[in-house]
Structures are given as C-alpha cells and as structure tokens.
Design an enzyme around this catalytic site. Sequence first.
Site, PDB file in Angstrom:
ATOM      1  N   ASN A  10     -50.496  -4.636  69.481  1.00 50.23           N
ATOM      2  CA  ASN A  10     -51.569  -5.422  68.762  1.00 50.23           C
ATOM      3  C   ASN A  10     -51.186  -5.595  67.419  1.00 50.23           C
ATOM      4  OD1 ASN A  10     -53.995  -6.573  67.627  1.00 50.23           O
ATOM      5  ND2 ASN A  10     -55.116  -4.766  68.262  1.00 50.23           N
ATOM      6  N   LYS A  12     -52.654  -7.023  65.172  1.00 50.09           N
ATOM      7  CA  LYS A  12     -53.857  -7.011  64.070  1.00 50.09           C
ATOM      8  C   LYS A  12     -53.360  -8.158  63.040  1.00 50.09           C
ATOM      9  CE  LYS A  12     -54.879  -2.480  65.175  1.00 50.09           C
ATOM     10  NZ  LYS A  12     -55.530  -1.122  64.958  1.00 50.09           N
ATOM     11  N   HIS A 104     -62.285  -5.287  70.390  1.00 48.93           N
ATOM     12  CA  HIS A 104     -61.614  -4.232  69.714  1.00 48.93           C
ATOM     13  C   HIS A 104     -62.614  -3.914  68.542  1.00 48.93           C
ATOM     14  CE1 HIS A 104     -58.917  -2.273  66.926  1.00 48.93           C
ATOM     15  NE2 HIS A 104     -58.071  -2.303  68.006  1.00 48.93           N
ATOM     16  N   GLU A 106     -62.460  -2.921  65.939  1.00 45.12           N
ATOM     17  CA  GLU A 106     -62.480  -3.578  64.496  1.00 45.12           C
ATOM     18  C   GLU A 106     -63.373  -4.781  64.443  1.00 45.12           C
ATOM     19  OE1 GLU A 106     -58.331  -3.442  63.996  1.00 45.12           O
ATOM     20  OE2 GLU A 106     -58.207  -1.331  63.963  1.00 45.12           O
ATOM     21  N   GLU A 176     -59.779   3.005  73.343  1.00 48.86           N
ATOM     22  CA  GLU A 176     -59.402   3.361  72.082  1.00 48.86           C
ATOM     23  C   GLU A 176     -60.437   4.132  71.130  1.00 48.86           C
ATOM     24  OE1 GLU A 176     -56.275   0.274  70.933  1.00 48.86           O
ATOM     25  OE2 GLU A 176     -57.969  -0.697  70.288  1.00 48.86           O
ATOM     26  N   GLY A 182     -55.216   4.401  64.081  1.00 46.75           N
ATOM     27  CA  GLY A 182     -54.446   4.078  62.550  1.00 46.75           C
ATOM     28  C   GLY A 182     -54.468   5.653  61.883  1.00 46.75           C
ATOM     29  N   SER A 222     -53.112   5.710  67.740  1.00 42.70           N
ATOM     30  CA  SER A 222     -51.718   6.307  67.301  1.00 42.70           C
ATOM     31  C   SER A 222     -50.815   6.470  68.239  1.00 42.70           C
ATOM     32  CB  SER A 222     -52.174   7.617  66.429  1.00 42.70           C
ATOM     33  OG  SER A 222     -53.109   7.325  65.446  1.00 42.70           O
TER      34      SER A 222
END
Length: 265
Positions: A10, A12, A104, A106, A176, A182, A222
Amino acid sequence: MSRKPIIAGNWKMNLLQSDAKALFDGISSFVSNYTATQLPTVIIAPVFTSLNQVHAIPCDCGCGGNKLSIAGQNCHWEKSGAYTGEVSVEMLKDAGCSYVIIGHSERRQYFSETDEMINKKAKAILANGLIPIICCGETLEQRESGVTDTWLASQIRAALKDISSEDVAKSVIAYEPIWAIGTGKSCDAQEANRTIKMIRKTVADVAGQSAADSIRILYGGSVKPATIEEQMSMSDIDGALIGGASLKADSFNEIIEKTMKVAAV
Ligand code: 13P
C-alpha cells in the site's frame, strides 16, 4: 486448507509518477524471475495519479495467473456522477486494477468512513468482478480495554453484510492494528494469528465455514523483511499488507522472497 499467500504494498499518498515508475520497475524485474505459481499473489496499490505508470504482469507459463496485480487505494460505490473527487470501481478496472483496498483505518479516521460505506464499496467492487481488500483494526485504547475481539467482529460483520458466501470466499481481509501502523512496532505474531483466527471464525458465522476456509486474511502493521518469516509461518496469517517497507523495491522484494521460502517449507 492451503491458501495462496498475498504480499500487497500500500503506497499510500507517496511517490510522484517518476518515482512510482522506478519502484514498479524494481519490483517487476524481480517478479519476472519467477512464475505466478511460485510467487505469492503480489499486489501494489499506487496513488490514482500513478496508475498509468504501472500495470499488471500476466504470467507467461500458461497458468493464467499474474506475477503482479494492481489495486486501487479506495473507491466510490456509485458507477459515475456528481461525486467530486471520487473514483468508481469501473474507473479503477479501466485503469488496470483488479483489487481495491477499502476501509483502511486512515480513511476511517481522517475521512470519516463508516462500516456502512465500506459495505457498499465491497458490494460495488465484487459486482464489477474485482476483489476487495477489507481492512479492520483496533486502537491501542481498545486493545488495552479488552474490546479488540468484539470491535473487530463488528467491523467484519458490517463489511460483509448481505454479501454472498461465494463472494466472501474470494475477498481479502487485512487485519491492521492501528497502533502497529507506521510505528515500527509489529503486533506479536502469535497474537496476530490468534486475532486473525477470531476474524476467520466471525467470517464462518456470517458466510459459512467454506468461505472462512477460503478467504485470505492478511496482517498489516510495521511488516518488514525481518518480521515476515515469523508472520508467514503462522497458521492463519495468509500474507501481509505493507506500507513503509513497500516503498523500496529492495525491502518489498525481500519480503516476497522470504514469503516464498516459508510457503515452500
Ligand atoms: P506500515 O507497514 O507502514 O506500518 O503500514 C501498514 C499499513 O497501513 C498498510 O496498509
């Protein structure tokens, strides 16, 4: 039950067209050394403006598979119309995508996406013959207060609402944990496996055991070359959705290579 592993990058909101092209070239030259049967399902998800720099790579051995497939990072559920800034599934398909990442964290967090929207997107993706990669995950606060399993089960039930067992079977889920994205802190592999088993049980409740046995459930958060072997050796982790480590051909290719080694054992 053997499920073909998936390694998905991904990207992003990263990389201009020239950088995306260079990364694509680095990955495609690596996967070209193998057949699609030897490789995991390898997927990359660039930003929309770089979809013209990448393409799926069909296998040349006659197996009918792809060495590399392309995903959109998001979509709208409507076919077309007055939805400024959005992109439809048909448009993603037209641009060469066969997968779409939806839900996702985010997008849920920064763009207020709801479970209901994610369910509509999943249905539109499947209706167009593409495959949704449905993300779910808990916050650190939820994990610490012991509500992880009920939270994830409710995200999965809502995302899969009124989707046929056949369609669920071919879908992909990415677990996730938000606190692992991250941060450099992967979820412990045993715990990720336990959580994914629980998600698979939820899929069985919603869509039946056969769909639960077929659906591929990935871990994300990660993931690095140093973590992938342990993650891939777990019974229920069918692959990885990778952010940071997918932005360099060397690390992404190393993750693919290590996945092939574990899968071959
Ligand atoms: P990182 O691999 O950078 O933690 O990102 C994970 C992710 O959000 C993939 O969708």
